[in-house]
Design a protein around this motif. Structure first.
Motif, mmCIF file in Angstrom:
data_model
loop_
_atom_site.group_PDB
_atom_site.id
_atom_site.type_symbol
_atom_site.label_atom_id
_atom_site.label_comp_id
_atom_site.label_asym_id
_atom_site.label_seq_id
_atom_site.Cartn_x
_atom_site.Cartn_y
_atom_site.Cartn_z
ATOM 1 N N HIS A 1 -29.814 -28.530 -27.127
ATOM 2 C CA HIS A 1 -30.500 -28.853 -25.875
ATOM 3 C C HIS A 1 -31.546 -27.764 -25.688
ATOM 4 O O HIS A 1 -31.191 -26.582 -25.603
ATOM 5 C CB HIS A 1 -29.523 -28.864 -24.701
ATOM 6 C CG HIS A 1 -28.654 -30.076 -24.677
ATOM 7 N ND1 HIS A 1 -29.073 -31.269 -24.149
ATOM 8 C CD2 HIS A 1 -27.410 -30.286 -25.151
ATOM 9 C CE1 HIS A 1 -28.108 -32.165 -24.272
ATOM 10 N NE2 HIS A 1 -27.093 -31.610 -24.892
ATOM 11 N N PRO A 2 -32.808 -28.164 -25.638
ATOM 12 C CA PRO A 2 -33.913 -27.217 -25.755
ATOM 13 C C PRO A 2 -33.762 -25.892 -24.985
ATOM 14 O O PRO A 2 -33.945 -24.824 -25.551
ATOM 15 C CB PRO A 2 -35.102 -28.008 -25.225
ATOM 16 C CG PRO A 2 -34.767 -29.434 -25.505
ATOM 17 C CD PRO A 2 -33.275 -29.528 -25.400
ATOM 18 N N LEU A 3 -33.414 -25.964 -23.707
ATOM 19 C CA LEU A 3 -33.488 -24.742 -22.910
ATOM 20 C C LEU A 3 -32.139 -24.176 -22.519
ATOM 21 O O LEU A 3 -32.045 -23.254 -21.727
ATOM 22 C CB LEU A 3 -34.300 -25.015 -21.638
ATOM 23 C CG LEU A 3 -35.671 -25.656 -21.863
ATOM 24 C CD1 LEU A 3 -36.270 -26.095 -20.543
ATOM 25 C CD2 LEU A 3 -36.596 -24.690 -22.569
ATOM 26 N N GLU A 4 -31.094 -24.754 -23.068
ATOM 27 C CA GLU A 4 -29.759 -24.316 -22.659
ATOM 28 C C GLU A 4 -29.530 -22.862 -23.062
ATOM 29 O O GLU A 4 -29.978 -22.413 -24.101
ATOM 30 C CB GLU A 4 -28.718 -25.215 -23.329
ATOM 31 C CG GLU A 4 -27.368 -25.166 -22.671
ATOM 32 C CD GLU A 4 -26.409 -26.130 -23.354
ATOM 33 O OE1 GLU A 4 -25.262 -26.175 -22.948
ATOM 34 O OE2 GLU A 4 -26.852 -26.806 -24.296
ATOM 35 N N GLU B 1 -35.159 -32.661 -21.100
ATOM 36 C CA GLU B 1 -36.229 -32.407 -22.074
ATOM 37 C C GLU B 1 -36.127 -33.384 -23.251
ATOM 38 O O GLU B 1 -35.095 -33.439 -23.935
ATOM 39 C CB GLU B 1 -36.073 -30.958 -22.573
ATOM 40 C CG GLU B 1 -37.148 -30.468 -23.505
ATOM 41 C CD GLU B 1 -38.441 -30.130 -22.772
ATOM 42 O OE1 GLU B 1 -38.385 -29.555 -21.670
ATOM 43 O OE2 GLU B 1 -39.517 -30.475 -23.320
ATOM 44 N N ARG C 1 -15.043 -37.042 -27.197
ATOM 45 C CA ARG C 1 -16.103 -36.476 -26.365
ATOM 46 C C ARG C 1 -16.463 -37.454 -25.249
ATOM 47 O O ARG C 1 -16.463 -37.101 -24.070
ATOM 48 C CB ARG C 1 -17.355 -36.153 -27.193
ATOM 49 C CG ARG C 1 -18.414 -35.425 -26.401
ATOM 50 C CD ARG C 1 -19.686 -35.187 -27.199
ATOM 51 N NE ARG C 1 -20.544 -36.340 -27.266
ATOM 52 C CZ ARG C 1 -21.408 -36.697 -26.295
ATOM 53 N NH1 ARG C 1 -21.511 -35.993 -25.197
ATOM 54 N NH2 ARG C 1 -22.155 -37.764 -26.439
ATOM 55 N N PHE D 1 -27.520 -27.676 -16.405
ATOM 56 C CA PHE D 1 -28.290 -26.599 -17.051
ATOM 57 C C PHE D 1 -29.758 -26.993 -17.137
ATOM 58 O O PHE D 1 -30.082 -28.183 -17.174
ATOM 59 C CB PHE D 1 -27.720 -26.257 -18.432
ATOM 60 C CG PHE D 1 -27.621 -27.424 -19.368
ATOM 61 C CD1 PHE D 1 -28.695 -27.795 -20.175
ATOM 62 C CD2 PHE D 1 -26.442 -28.171 -19.465
ATOM 63 C CE1 PHE D 1 -28.602 -28.865 -21.059
ATOM 64 C CE2 PHE D 1 -26.337 -29.245 -20.332
ATOM 65 C CZ PHE D 1 -27.420 -29.597 -21.133
ATOM 66 N N PRO D 2 -30.637 -25.997 -17.150
ATOM 67 C CA PRO D 2 -32.068 -26.295 -17.277
ATOM 68 C C PRO D 2 -32.362 -26.934 -18.628
ATOM 69 O O PRO D 2 -31.769 -26.557 -19.631
ATOM 70 C CB PRO D 2 -32.729 -24.912 -17.165
ATOM 71 C CG PRO D 2 -31.658 -23.918 -17.426
ATOM 72 C CD PRO D 2 -30.363 -24.553 -17.053
ATOM 73 N N GLY D 3 -33.254 -27.899 -18.624
ATOM 74 C CA GLY D 3 -33.679 -28.502 -19.887
ATOM 75 C C GLY D 3 -32.871 -29.716 -20.305
ATOM 76 O O GLY D 3 -33.107 -30.281 -21.373
ATOM 77 N N ARG E 1 -36.779 -23.587 -11.926
ATOM 78 C CA ARG E 1 -37.418 -23.019 -13.124
ATOM 79 C C ARG E 1 -38.902 -23.348 -13.156
ATOM 80 O O ARG E 1 -39.746 -22.520 -13.529
ATOM 81 C CB ARG E 1 -36.721 -23.608 -14.353
ATOM 82 C CG ARG E 1 -37.337 -23.299 -15.692
ATOM 83 C CD ARG E 1 -36.446 -23.815 -16.829
ATOM 84 N NE ARG E 1 -36.377 -25.268 -16.930
ATOM 85 C CZ ARG E 1 -37.187 -26.011 -17.694
ATOM 86 N NH1 ARG E 1 -38.136 -25.440 -18.417
ATOM 87 N NH2 ARG E 1 -37.044 -27.326 -17.736
ATOM 88 N N PRO F 1 -20.989 -28.668 -25.029
ATOM 89 C CA PRO F 1 -21.253 -30.048 -24.606
ATOM 90 C C PRO F 1 -21.990 -30.809 -25.700
ATOM 91 O O PRO F 1 -22.774 -30.217 -26.449
ATOM 92 C CB PRO F 1 -22.170 -29.892 -23.385
ATOM 93 C CG PRO F 1 -22.167 -28.461 -23.025
ATOM 94 C CD PRO F 1 -21.668 -27.683 -24.197
ATOM 95 N N THR G 1 -23.910 -34.869 -20.475
ATOM 96 C CA THR G 1 -22.935 -34.423 -21.460
ATOM 97 C C THR G 1 -21.589 -34.924 -20.945
ATOM 98 O O THR G 1 -21.529 -35.572 -19.895
ATOM 99 C CB THR G 1 -22.883 -32.880 -21.574
ATOM 100 O OG1 THR G 1 -22.260 -32.354 -20.391
ATOM 101 C CG2 THR G 1 -24.273 -32.276 -21.728
ATOM 102 N N GLU G 2 -20.525 -34.597 -21.663
ATOM 103 C CA GLU G 2 -19.204 -35.034 -21.222
ATOM 104 C C GLU G 2 -18.663 -34.147 -20.095
ATOM 105 O O GLU G 2 -17.590 -34.420 -19.558
ATOM 106 C CB GLU G 2 -18.239 -35.039 -22.412
ATOM 107 C CG GLU G 2 -17.932 -33.672 -23.029
ATOM 108 C CD GLU G 2 -18.989 -33.205 -24.024
ATOM 109 O OE1 GLU G 2 -20.147 -33.672 -23.952
ATOM 110 O OE2 GLU G 2 -18.660 -32.349 -24.866
ATOM 111 N N LYS G 3 -19.392 -33.110 -19.734
ATOM 112 C CA LYS G 3 -18.933 -32.206 -18.677
ATOM 113 C C LYS G 3 -19.369 -32.764 -17.318
ATOM 114 O O LYS G 3 -20.304 -33.547 -17.238
ATOM 115 C CB LYS G 3 -19.553 -30.821 -18.878
ATOM 116 C CG LYS G 3 -19.453 -30.298 -20.312
ATOM 117 C CD LYS G 3 -18.257 -29.401 -20.495
ATOM 118 C CE LYS G 3 -18.148 -28.944 -21.950
ATOM 119 N NZ LYS G 3 -17.019 -28.046 -22.169
#
Lengths: 309, 309
Positions: free
Chosen positions: A303-306, B142, B227, B137-139, B26, A297, B128-130
């Protein structure tokens, strides 16, 4: 690796020229590399970076006894380079270029090429938004396409030697006629750059939204355009001027389509909008499947935590 | 970390909703997370991914006893969600959203909000493009901006609690009036997406250049647009329909500027082209300096042999 040419002359030492220089050295493809550029400062920098074996501000000087001459200058400078080098080219030398437009480069160079050399126009589809001799790096051409647009009657052996050179750099070589090349590139490269330059310019001119707001919130989409809009202005000005017909044709179609979309937005025609937005998604998937981009993506920006970061 | 809310209800569990869910878990920000989405399949997937503690297809059910309600649906669905949840909201609850347009969301939701809740419109500039629950996802938030567009008279304590929530997710919080937000986003996000969708559509429609050629040679610039053009069609259709005025204004300016550039290309006015192309380069530099993008060439896409690869 195997030495392919005794002497290679690189005319122009920007991103493309310097990347070629790195690869020739890394792969040992030539006994000697001569670098020519008009700017004394750029030449000095090329020497500091040890990109070649000899350095000169004279293209004519550089091509003497060269078996392969690679012209890597903005396409608008092709004719003046052709005139400068014509009288000094060695019989049997291969002369090629890396220009993003092909019909215009052929029109500028071919009339000056002496009959005893092999002029083979080429275009490696590789690069970044950076420019100058410091921007080059080894491996730029690895896995990328290089398109030849050979003139009718080109010597097959010369064509084969040039193909082997680009293949040694990791490129896949395609052949195309110059007019078709110029149309393909107009849509896959020239129009995207022009549109990117244009939208960044539009944003810069707004009164209601400050430039610092545009920069601060650019991650919402805008920044994806800024990479292309940071490309070398001289190179891209020349592309615009030298692939005019194909670019104007693509711009007309783009504007027509945009007017249709704009009208759908004005009249609240959600279905028309949804249909377009759905169709374009599948093209992205095809590009990823074809290995032409990463599936991560956000282009894989950190992305920090991905999980995969 | 500290529990901030006893119960959080997430209405909608796409990319944004599911990313929020990951972060709540988290960081331990809630004792209980209730997830609601209209699609039974999506709900099932959310449960498989263990994004919450309870799952329901009823928004009204989900918001019961929730201290924080986060609406993460396409902006066109805001009014129907507001109607559904209005009668079940707990007194003192904070209701927020994540929509990309703010004036329209306020117009859709505010009239339905009971006086005993705190409705605070918000917009995290992240994604994101998704799309869909698997895309979260976490973060994700951030280091990213979250813009609140509070209505006059909003309770300061509620505002502070919501701010702390987004700050716990790593976001930087800004406040703006909704009309200004919609103008800023029209240029930094909505116009770029619309232009990207449009150019990909134009390329798809060409007769002279095949789709397979577009895909094969897309790395020359085109792929940067794909994208954005792969983003969720429903979400973006709704953005177009719900930020119409600001988008039409930006589209008009963009088209005007493009006509100027097109004319310069047609008449060979190299200086005008060069001036624009030079100006845009400095904006890219400012975005990198502001930490809003990476300085790596080509967005840091892998180049096989590069030193930093």
């Amino acid at each position: 690796m195997t030495v392919q040419f005794d002497r290679i002359a690189l005319i122009g030492i920007g991103l493309i020229g310097s990347s070629i220089a790195h690869d020739i050295k890394r792969l040992g493809l030539a006994k000697e590399v001569v670098i020519a550029t008009r700017s004394a400062d750029t030449l000095k920098r090329a020497e500091e970076l040890q990109l070649g074996d000899r350095y000169t501000t004279s293209s004519a000087e550089a091509v003497k006894d060269a078996d392969l001459v690679i012209v890597s200058v903005p396409v608008g400078a092709s004719e003046s380079v052709a005139k400068e080098i014509a009288g000094s080219l060695k019989p049997g030398a291969i002369v090629t270029d890396v220009g993003s437009t092909k019909a215009s480069v052929i029109a500028q160079m071919q009339p000056h090429m002496p009959p005893h050399v092999h002029f083979i126009p080429g275009h490696p589809l590789a690069g970044t938004e950076k420019s100058g001799p410091d921007a080059g790096f080894p491996g730029l051409f690895e896995g990328r396409w290089c398109i030849f647009t050979p003139i009718a009657g080109t010597d097959e052996a010369a064509l084969k030697r040039l193909r082997q050179f680009w293949e040694a750099l990791g490129s896949k070589v395609d052949e195309m006629d110059p007019e078709h090349h110029d149309k393909v590139l107009a849509i896959v490269s020239h129009l995207p750059h022009i549109i990117a330059y244009n939208i960044v310019g539009t944003a810069d001119d707004l009164e209601a939204v400050t430039e610092s707001e545009v920069i601060k919130y650019s991650a919402s989409g805008f920044r994806d355009f800024t990479r292309l809009a940071a490309s070398d202005p001289t190179m891209w000005r020349d592309v615009c001027l030298h692939n005019k017909d194909a670019i104007l044709e693509m711009l007309a179609r783009f504007s027509e389509d945009l007017a249709y979309l704009q009208r759908a937005i004005r009249w609240g025609e959600g279905d028309k909008i949804f249909d377009l937005f759905t169709r374009t998604r599948s093209i992205r998937r095809s590009i990823i499947q074809a290995g032409q981009d990463v599936d991560a993506p956000d282009f894989g920006r950190p992305h920090p935590l991905e999980k995969n970061a």
